[in-house]
Write a protein that holds these residues in place. Structure first.
Motif, PDB file in Angstrom:
ATOM      1  N   HIS A 137      25.569   2.765 -30.713  1.00  0.00           N
ATOM      2  CA  HIS A 137      26.170   3.394 -29.521  1.00  0.00           C
ATOM      3  C   HIS A 137      26.801   4.756 -29.820  1.00  0.00           C
ATOM      4  CE1 HIS A 137      25.353  -0.051 -27.102  1.00  0.00           C
ATOM      5  NE2 HIS A 137      26.267  -0.823 -27.612  1.00  0.00           N
TER       6      HIS A 137
ATOM      7  N   ARG B 131      24.305 -14.999 -25.327  1.00  0.00           N
ATOM      8  CA  ARG B 131      24.443 -13.972 -24.291  1.00  0.00           C
ATOM      9  C   ARG B 131      24.655 -14.602 -22.914  1.00  0.00           C
ATOM     10  NH1 ARG B 131      25.071  -8.567 -25.895  1.00  0.00           N
ATOM     11  NH2 ARG B 131      24.373  -8.084 -23.794  1.00  0.00           N
TER      12      ARG B 131
ATOM     13  N   THR C  21      28.016  -7.624 -19.458  1.00  0.00           N
ATOM     14  CA  THR C  21      28.983  -6.733 -20.121  1.00  0.00           C
ATOM     15  C   THR C  21      30.186  -6.443 -19.226  1.00  0.00           C
ATOM     16  OG1 THR C  21      27.089  -5.693 -21.216  1.00  0.00           O
ATOM     17  CG2 THR C  21      29.199  -4.512 -21.309  1.00  0.00           C
TER      18      THR C  21
HETATM   19  O1  CDP Z   1      28.663  -6.120 -25.485  1.00  0.00           O
HETATM   20  P1  CDP Z   1      27.358  -5.897 -24.763  1.00  0.00           P
HETATM   21  O2  CDP Z   1      26.152  -6.042 -25.652  1.00  0.00           O
HETATM   22  O3  CDP Z   1      27.263  -6.746 -23.518  1.00  0.00           O
HETATM   23  O4  CDP Z   1      27.372  -4.389 -24.207  1.00  0.00           O
HETATM   24  P2  CDP Z   1      26.912  -2.999 -24.902  1.00  0.00           P
HETATM   25  O5  CDP Z   1      26.228  -2.194 -23.861  1.00  0.00           O
HETATM   26  O6  CDP Z   1      26.201  -3.262 -26.192  1.00  0.00           O
HETATM   27  O7  CDP Z   1      28.295  -2.276 -25.206  1.00  0.00           O
HETATM   28  C1  CDP Z   1      29.076  -2.645 -26.328  1.00  0.00           C
HETATM   29  C2  CDP Z   1      30.522  -2.688 -25.924  1.00  0.00           C
HETATM   30  O8  CDP Z   1      30.953  -1.367 -25.582  1.00  0.00           O
HETATM   31  C3  CDP Z   1      30.843  -3.507 -24.661  1.00  0.00           C
HETATM   32  O9  CDP Z   1      30.916  -4.890 -24.880  1.00  0.00           O
HETATM   33  C4  CDP Z   1      32.163  -2.904 -24.249  1.00  0.00           C
HETATM   34  O10 CDP Z   1      33.248  -3.413 -25.035  1.00  0.00           O
HETATM   35  C5  CDP Z   1      31.951  -1.427 -24.582  1.00  0.00           C
HETATM   36  N1  CDP Z   1      31.507  -0.651 -23.410  1.00  0.00           N
HETATM   37  C6  CDP Z   1      32.395   0.218 -22.805  1.00  0.00           C
HETATM   38  O11 CDP Z   1      33.539   0.332 -23.252  1.00  0.00           O
HETATM   39  N2  CDP Z   1      32.016   0.936 -21.688  1.00  0.00           N
HETATM   40  C7  CDP Z   1      30.771   0.815 -21.199  1.00  0.00           C
HETATM   41  N3  CDP Z   1      30.405   1.524 -20.116  1.00  0.00           N
HETATM   42  C8  CDP Z   1      29.847  -0.049 -21.797  1.00  0.00           C
HETATM   43  C9  CDP Z   1      30.251  -0.772 -22.914  1.00  0.00           C
END
Ligand code: CDP
Ligand code: MG
Length: 142
Positions: free
Chosen positions: A55, A88, A94
Motif C-alpha cells: 500500500h 475474510r 474493510t
Molecule cells: O484490511 P483489508 O485487506 O480489508 O483492506 P486494505 O485495502 O488491504 O487496507 C489495509 C488497511 O488500510 C485497512 O484494513 C485499513 O486499516 C487501512 N485503510 C485506510 O486507513 N483507509 C482506506 N481508505 C483503506 C484502508
C-alpha cells in the motif's frame, strides 16, 4: 473441494485496546479455524510500513503505519479449509459501514481506518505475511 490453507491475521491496536482479542479469536475458532501460531508484538512504524508495503503509494499509507504502530497487536496464523477466504468472510468488508451484520468489523469496528482486524487477502499475500512475523519453528501445524 477446498484446500487446507494458512492465513495471517492481526488483532490490530484498536482491538487490543477495546479488549476484544478473545472475541475475535473466538470467532475464528468457532468457525473451525485452528490457531497454529500466535504472539503479541508492538511494531515500529517501519515494521508496519514493511508489512503493508503493497500500500506504499496509497494516500492512507502514512496514517496506516502510525495506527498499526500505535500499540501492541496480536498476530496469529490460522489454518483450515479455505482459511484465507473464510477468515475474510468472518472479518467483513474493510469499511465497517459496508460489512455484513455479524462480521467482526460490523460488530466491533469504528471506521475504515480503525477496523480491528487484518487477514491475508490471497495465497500470495499469506506467503509474504506469515514469514514476516513467524519462523517455521514458531508454527505448530496439525
Ligand atoms: O484490511 P483489508 O485487506 O480489508 O483492506 P486494505 O485495502 O488491504 O487496507 C489495509 C488497511 O488500510 C485497512 O484494513 C485499513 O486499516 C487501512 N485503510 C485506510 O486507513 N483507509 C482506506 N481508505 C483503506 C484502508
Ligand atoms: Mg488487505
Amino acid at each position: 473441494m477446498t484446500a487446507i490453507q494458512r492465513t495471517l491475521s492481526i488483532v490490530k491496536p484498536d482491538g487490543v485496546q477495546k479488549r476484544v482479542i478473545g472475541d475475535v479469536i473466538g470467532r475464528f475458532e468457532k468457525a473451525g479455524l485452528r490457531i497454529v501460531a500466535m504472539k503479541m508484538i508492538h511494531m515500529s512504524s517501519s515494521d508496519a510500513g514493511g508489512f503493508y508495503v503493497v500500500h506504499r503509494e496509497r494516500p492512507f499509507y502514512g496514517e496506516l503505519r502510525e495506527y498499526m504502530s500505535s500499540g501492541p497487536v496480536v498476530v496469529l496464523v490460522l489454518e483450515g479449509h479455505d482459511a484465507i477466504a473464510l477468515t475474510r468472510r468472518i472479518m467483513g468488508a474493510t469499511d465497517p459501514a459496508h460489512a455484513d451484520p455479524g462480521t467482526i468489523r460490523a460488530d466491533l469496528a469504528e471506521s475504515i481506518e480503525r477496523n480491528i482486524v487484518h487477514g491475508s487477502d490471497s495465497v500470495e499475500s499469506a506467503a509474504y505475511e506469515i514469514p514476516f512475523f513467524f519462523s517455521a519453528m514458531e508454527i505448530h501445524g496439525g
